[in-house]
Design a protein around this motif. Structure first.
Motif, PDB file in Angstrom:
ATOM      1  N   ARG A 104      41.048 -16.202 -70.913  1.00 56.64           N
ATOM      2  CA  ARG A 104      40.401 -17.477 -70.552  1.00 56.64           C
ATOM      3  C   ARG A 104      41.141 -18.107 -69.382  1.00 56.64           C
ATOM      4  O   ARG A 104      42.219 -18.124 -69.210  1.00 56.64           O
ATOM      5  CB  ARG A 104      40.629 -18.456 -71.635  1.00 56.64           C
ATOM      6  N   TRP A 131      47.333 -14.905 -78.949  1.00 59.17           N
ATOM      7  CA  TRP A 131      45.747 -14.788 -79.515  1.00 59.17           C
ATOM      8  C   TRP A 131      45.689 -13.502 -80.245  1.00 59.17           C
ATOM      9  O   TRP A 131      44.829 -13.988 -81.347  1.00 59.17           O
ATOM     10  CB  TRP A 131      45.020 -14.705 -77.978  1.00 59.17           C
ATOM     11  N   ARG A 135      43.758 -14.005 -83.605  1.00 58.67           N
ATOM     12  CA  ARG A 135      42.602 -13.533 -84.137  1.00 58.67           C
ATOM     13  C   ARG A 135      42.456 -12.438 -85.289  1.00 58.67           C
ATOM     14  O   ARG A 135      41.629 -12.570 -86.145  1.00 58.67           O
ATOM     15  CB  ARG A 135      41.848 -12.895 -82.929  1.00 58.67           C
ATOM     16  N   HIS A 379      35.163 -16.738 -69.137  1.00 59.74           N
ATOM     17  CA  HIS A 379      36.222 -15.696 -69.270  1.00 59.74           C
ATOM     18  C   HIS A 379      37.230 -15.812 -68.061  1.00 59.74           C
ATOM     19  O   HIS A 379      36.611 -16.512 -67.088  1.00 59.74           O
ATOM     20  CB  HIS A 379      35.844 -14.457 -69.416  1.00 59.74           C
ATOM     21  N   SER A 440      27.795 -13.274 -78.032  1.00 57.95           N
ATOM     22  CA  SER A 440      28.429 -12.546 -76.806  1.00 57.95           C
ATOM     23  C   SER A 440      28.963 -11.105 -77.449  1.00 57.95           C
ATOM     24  O   SER A 440      28.594 -10.502 -78.368  1.00 57.95           O
ATOM     25  CB  SER A 440      29.808 -13.297 -76.619  1.00 57.95           C
ATOM     26  N   ARG A 444      36.457 -10.944 -76.788  1.00 58.67           N
ATOM     27  CA  ARG A 444      36.172 -12.392 -76.994  1.00 58.67           C
ATOM     28  C   ARG A 444      35.009 -12.605 -77.956  1.00 58.67           C
ATOM     29  O   ARG A 444      34.653 -13.889 -78.167  1.00 58.67           O
ATOM     30  CB  ARG A 444      36.437 -13.165 -75.927  1.00 58.67           C
ATOM     31  N   CYS A 446      32.423 -13.518 -80.830  1.00 59.54           N
ATOM     32  CA  CYS A 446      32.401 -14.546 -81.686  1.00 59.54           C
ATOM     33  C   CYS A 446      33.180 -13.965 -82.959  1.00 59.54           C
ATOM     34  O   CYS A 446      32.688 -12.902 -83.475  1.00 59.54           O
ATOM     35  CB  CYS A 446      31.107 -15.234 -82.177  1.00 59.54           C
TER      36      CYS A 446
HETATM   37  C1  HEM Z   1      24.995 -19.484 -84.782  1.00 57.47           C
HETATM   38  C2  HEM Z   1      26.433 -19.559 -84.937  1.00 57.47           C
HETATM   39  C3  HEM Z   1      27.486 -19.314 -83.869  1.00 57.47           C
HETATM   40  C4  HEM Z   1      27.350 -18.739 -82.572  1.00 57.47           C
HETATM   41  C5  HEM Z   1      25.858 -18.728 -81.734  1.00 57.47           C
HETATM   42  C6  HEM Z   1      28.399 -18.498 -81.951  1.00 57.47           C
HETATM   43  C7  HEM Z   1      28.606 -17.876 -80.540  1.00 57.47           C
HETATM   44  C8  HEM Z   1      29.844 -17.813 -79.987  1.00 57.47           C
HETATM   45  C9  HEM Z   1      30.154 -17.207 -78.645  1.00 57.47           C
HETATM   46  C10 HEM Z   1      29.054 -17.322 -77.580  1.00 57.47           C
HETATM   47  C11 HEM Z   1      31.540 -17.203 -78.578  1.00 57.47           C
HETATM   48  C12 HEM Z   1      32.012 -17.036 -76.961  1.00 57.47           C
HETATM   49  C13 HEM Z   1      32.191 -15.587 -77.078  1.00 57.47           C
HETATM   50  C14 HEM Z   1      33.031 -15.261 -75.583  1.00 57.47           C
HETATM   51  O1  HEM Z   1      33.766 -15.750 -75.139  1.00 57.47           O
HETATM   52  O2  HEM Z   1      32.453 -14.406 -74.917  1.00 57.47           O
HETATM   53  C15 HEM Z   1      32.159 -17.752 -79.716  1.00 57.47           C
HETATM   54  C16 HEM Z   1      33.493 -17.522 -79.901  1.00 57.47           C
HETATM   55  C17 HEM Z   1      34.036 -17.872 -81.179  1.00 57.47           C
HETATM   56  N1  HEM Z   1      33.575 -18.246 -82.412  1.00 57.47           N
HETATM   57 FE1  HEM Z   1      31.680 -18.497 -82.590  1.00 57.47          FE
HETATM   58  N2  HEM Z   1      29.511 -18.936 -82.988  1.00 57.47           N
HETATM   59  C18 HEM Z   1      28.837 -19.043 -84.096  1.00 57.47           C
HETATM   60  C19 HEM Z   1      29.803 -19.486 -85.093  1.00 57.47           C
HETATM   61  C20 HEM Z   1      31.080 -19.271 -85.491  1.00 57.47           C
HETATM   62  C21 HEM Z   1      31.653 -19.730 -86.743  1.00 57.47           C
HETATM   63  C22 HEM Z   1      30.703 -19.982 -87.988  1.00 57.47           C
HETATM   64  C23 HEM Z   1      33.109 -19.423 -86.384  1.00 57.47           C
HETATM   65  C24 HEM Z   1      34.048 -19.743 -87.284  1.00 57.47           C
HETATM   66  C25 HEM Z   1      34.271 -19.175 -88.617  1.00 57.47           C
HETATM   67  C26 HEM Z   1      33.122 -19.528 -85.135  1.00 57.47           C
HETATM   68  C27 HEM Z   1      34.385 -19.067 -84.504  1.00 57.47           C
HETATM   69  C28 HEM Z   1      34.480 -18.659 -83.228  1.00 57.47           C
HETATM   70  C29 HEM Z   1      36.039 -18.419 -82.662  1.00 57.47           C
HETATM   71  C30 HEM Z   1      37.088 -18.735 -83.164  1.00 57.47           C
HETATM   72  C31 HEM Z   1      35.684 -17.736 -81.277  1.00 57.47           C
HETATM   73  C32 HEM Z   1      36.588 -17.636 -80.179  1.00 57.47           C
HETATM   74  C33 HEM Z   1      36.729 -16.203 -80.271  1.00 57.47           C
HETATM   75  C34 HEM Z   1      37.889 -15.909 -79.177  1.00 57.47           C
HETATM   76  O3  HEM Z   1      38.167 -16.560 -78.246  1.00 57.47           O
HETATM   77  O4  HEM Z   1      38.777 -14.633 -79.238  1.00 57.47           O
HETATM   78  N3  HEM Z   1      31.863 -19.019 -84.549  1.00 57.47           N
HETATM   79  N4  HEM Z   1      31.286 -17.983 -80.628  1.00 57.47           N
END
Ligand code: HEM
Length: 500
Positions: A104, A131, A135, A379, A440, A444, A446
């Motif tokens: 990031r 991280w 994770r 990113h 995605s 990274r 979700c």
């Molecule tokens: C409709 C619901 C959701 C959508 C569309 C969504 C979408 C995304 C996207 C696009 C990313 C970024 C990925 C990237 O950096 O390429 C992300 C990251 C993340 N999401 Fe979600 N998300 C959703 C729900 C959730 C839920 C319910 C949680 C928790 C339980 C969550 C936890 C996270 C976390 C912790 C990251 C960071 C991952 C990392 O950086 O390693 N998300 N999400």
């Protein structure tokens, strides 16, 4: 005194200007590297900042993509940025170069808010051991949830029943569903993190949601973008406290809840929730300075899960209800399918998903048509890479234009229409689609995807099982165009939920 006289001031001003121009040129030198992606000409100091509409970045990127192609470069003050669009380039960046693009970009604002090597949470943490450790911990806790008394599916099913009861209380009158959707979804994260839900009128739940909205506004505000580009402004006394009051208050609130939770924690018992599991890891890591399991990071991880897991899911549900109101024919078919497969006598469960192909296709199409995070999360490259033949140097901020894949004209039959048929084959069976990447891809991607899918299915199906949704009498049809902050949000609207 001589220094201040007009004669002496001119050479000093010229020298300062030349120095700044040289520094500026040094920051832009990669523009002249062979195979660096093309892009609009930056101006000294500001780069391309003034050429972008920060109120509607997806549209700015759409126009720039038409001019410069699937991989184009920008200069945001002194930060080099590359935007990748379209299925081939986005996959190449996120999947083929998954590890190379897993970092990031630095966020000076977060560093001022207490980001440290072992206290970075997950979502904005740099790619590295801290991280990876967090994770892995969150993914396995989510997977193994149910170690406590209830499985995550049970928590969601029971919350869906509470949400339906709250909708029923509106008695068919016009209301905005957003607050109730937020409360239900926030309660799911709360059950994961604290093993408890809150009544919808509990001041703690109301305060948590207010602070989450404030945090989102602070993150998407122009001031924050400016501060990240010109970080020396962060040293203006009192500024951080003023701009990030929501962030700070949320940390204090979550910290208080964690402290309370600790008083009831029994290490001899199996963990009740994520906080218990984290506290056990803190005990194990005592004396290990390399560990990211510490009290401050527990607060950061909890805050990340609330921030990333609440508004994303609830806004998607809000889009889903809005689209049902605007497409009564689709709503009728969902009602019909639920009536045939589940009926009114029992609650929907995940096992029903395979037997509800149309409903499943509708939920997928909501996420495709109105994706809440059109530009994903930025990113950064950890080494030089090549995407579509262009060189993207190490340390470049990378924006993955997810909406360009979800709306790609070559892979979707009707990219700009709400068309559940995108996910159905000729026999009406549910069909996966390779261009469906709202969560995605790569390192990274979700981590909450399985939970989010479960919530979308159980909440949506439960609501449609019990209610017919319509535009309140006398009100104009709401718009299906969104407002872009960090997330794409429906414009404020009301609906009537009439019991079936
Ligand atoms: C409709 C619901 C959701 C959508 C569309 C969504 C979408 C995304 C996207 C696009 C990313 C970024 C990925 C990237 O950096 O390429 C992300 C990251 C993340 N999401 Fe979600 N998300 C959703 C729900 C959730 C839920 C319910 C949680 C928790 C339980 C969550 C936890 C996270 C976390 C912790 C990251 C960071 C991952 C990392 O950086 O390693 N998300 N999400």
């Amino acid at each position: 005194m001589g220094l201040l006289s007009g004669d002496a001031l001119l050479p000093v001003a010229v020298a300062v200007a030349v120095f700044l121009l040289l520094v500026d040129l040094m920051h832009r030198r990669q523009r002249w590297a062979a195979r660096y992606p093309p892009g609009p000409m930056p101006v000294p100091g500001l780069g391309n900042l003034l050429q972008l509409d920060f109120q509607d970045l997806p549209y700015s990127f759409y126009k720039l993509r038409n001019r410069f192609g699937d991989v184009f470069s920008l200069q945001l003050a002194w930060t080099p940025v590359v935007v990748v669009s379209g299925p081939a380039a986005v996959r190449e960046a996120l999947v083929k170069h998954s590890e190379d693009t897993a970092d990031r970009p630095p966020m000076p604002t977060h560093e001022r808010l207490g980001f440290r090597p072992h206290t970075q949470g997950i979502a904005l943490a740099h790619y590295g051991p801290a991280w990876r450790e967090q994770r892995r911990f969150s993914v396995s806790t989510l997977r193994n949830f149910g170690l406590g008394k209830k499985s995550l599916e049970q928590w969601v099913t029971e919350e869906a029943a509470c949400l339906c009861a709250a909708f029923a209380k509106q008695d068919g009158h016009a209301f905005s569903p957003n607050t109730l959707l937020n409360k239900a979804v926030c309660n799911v994260i709360s059950s994961l993190v604290y093993g408890r839900r809150f009544e919808y009128d509990d001041p703690l739940l109301v305060r948590t949601l207010d602070l989450l909205e404030a945090l989102l506004e602070e993150e998407s505000g122009l001031v924050t973008q400016v501060l990240n580009v010109f970080p020396w402004l962060l040293y203006i006394p009192g500024l951080v406290e003023k701009i990030f009051s929501g962030h700070m208050a949320l940390s204090v609130l979550l910290g208080t809840l964690i402290t309370e939770h600790r008083t009831t924690w029994d290490p001899a018992q199996p963990p009740r929730d994520l906080t218990d599991a984290f506290l056990a890891e803190i005990e194990k890591a005592k004396g290990n300075p390399a560990s990211s399991f510490n009290d401050e990071n527990l607060c950061c991880v909890a805050s990340d899960l609330f921030a990333a897991g609440t508004v994303t899911t609830s806004r998607t549900l809000s889009w889903a209800l809005l689209l049902m109101v605007l497409h009564p024919d689709v709503q009728r078919r969902v009602h019909q399918e639920i009536d045939e497969v589940i009926g009114q006598g029992r609650r929907p469960e995940m096992g029903d998903q395979a037997r509800l192909p149309f409903t499943n296709a509708v939920i997928h199409e909501v996420q495709r048509f109105r994706h809440i995070g059109p530009l994903g999360t930025p990113h950064m490259t950890i080494r030089d890479i090549e995407v579509q033949g262009f060189l993207i140097p190490k340390g470049t901020t990378l924006i993955t234009n997810l909406s360009s894949v979800l709306n790609d004209e070559a892979i979707w039959e009707k990219p700009y229409c709400f068309h559940p048929g995108h996910f159905l084959d000729a026999q009406g069976n549910f069909m996966k689609h390779e261009g469906f990447i709202p969560f995605s891809a790569g390192h990274r991607a979700c981590l909450g995807e399985p939970l989010a899918r479960m919530e979308l299915f159980l909440f949506f199906t439960s609501l449609l099982q019990h209610f017919s949704f319509s535009v309140p009498e006398g009100q104009a049809q709401p718009s299906d165009c969104g407002v872009f902050g960090i997330l794409l949000t429906p414009r404020p609207y009301q609906l009537c939920a009439v019991s079936r």
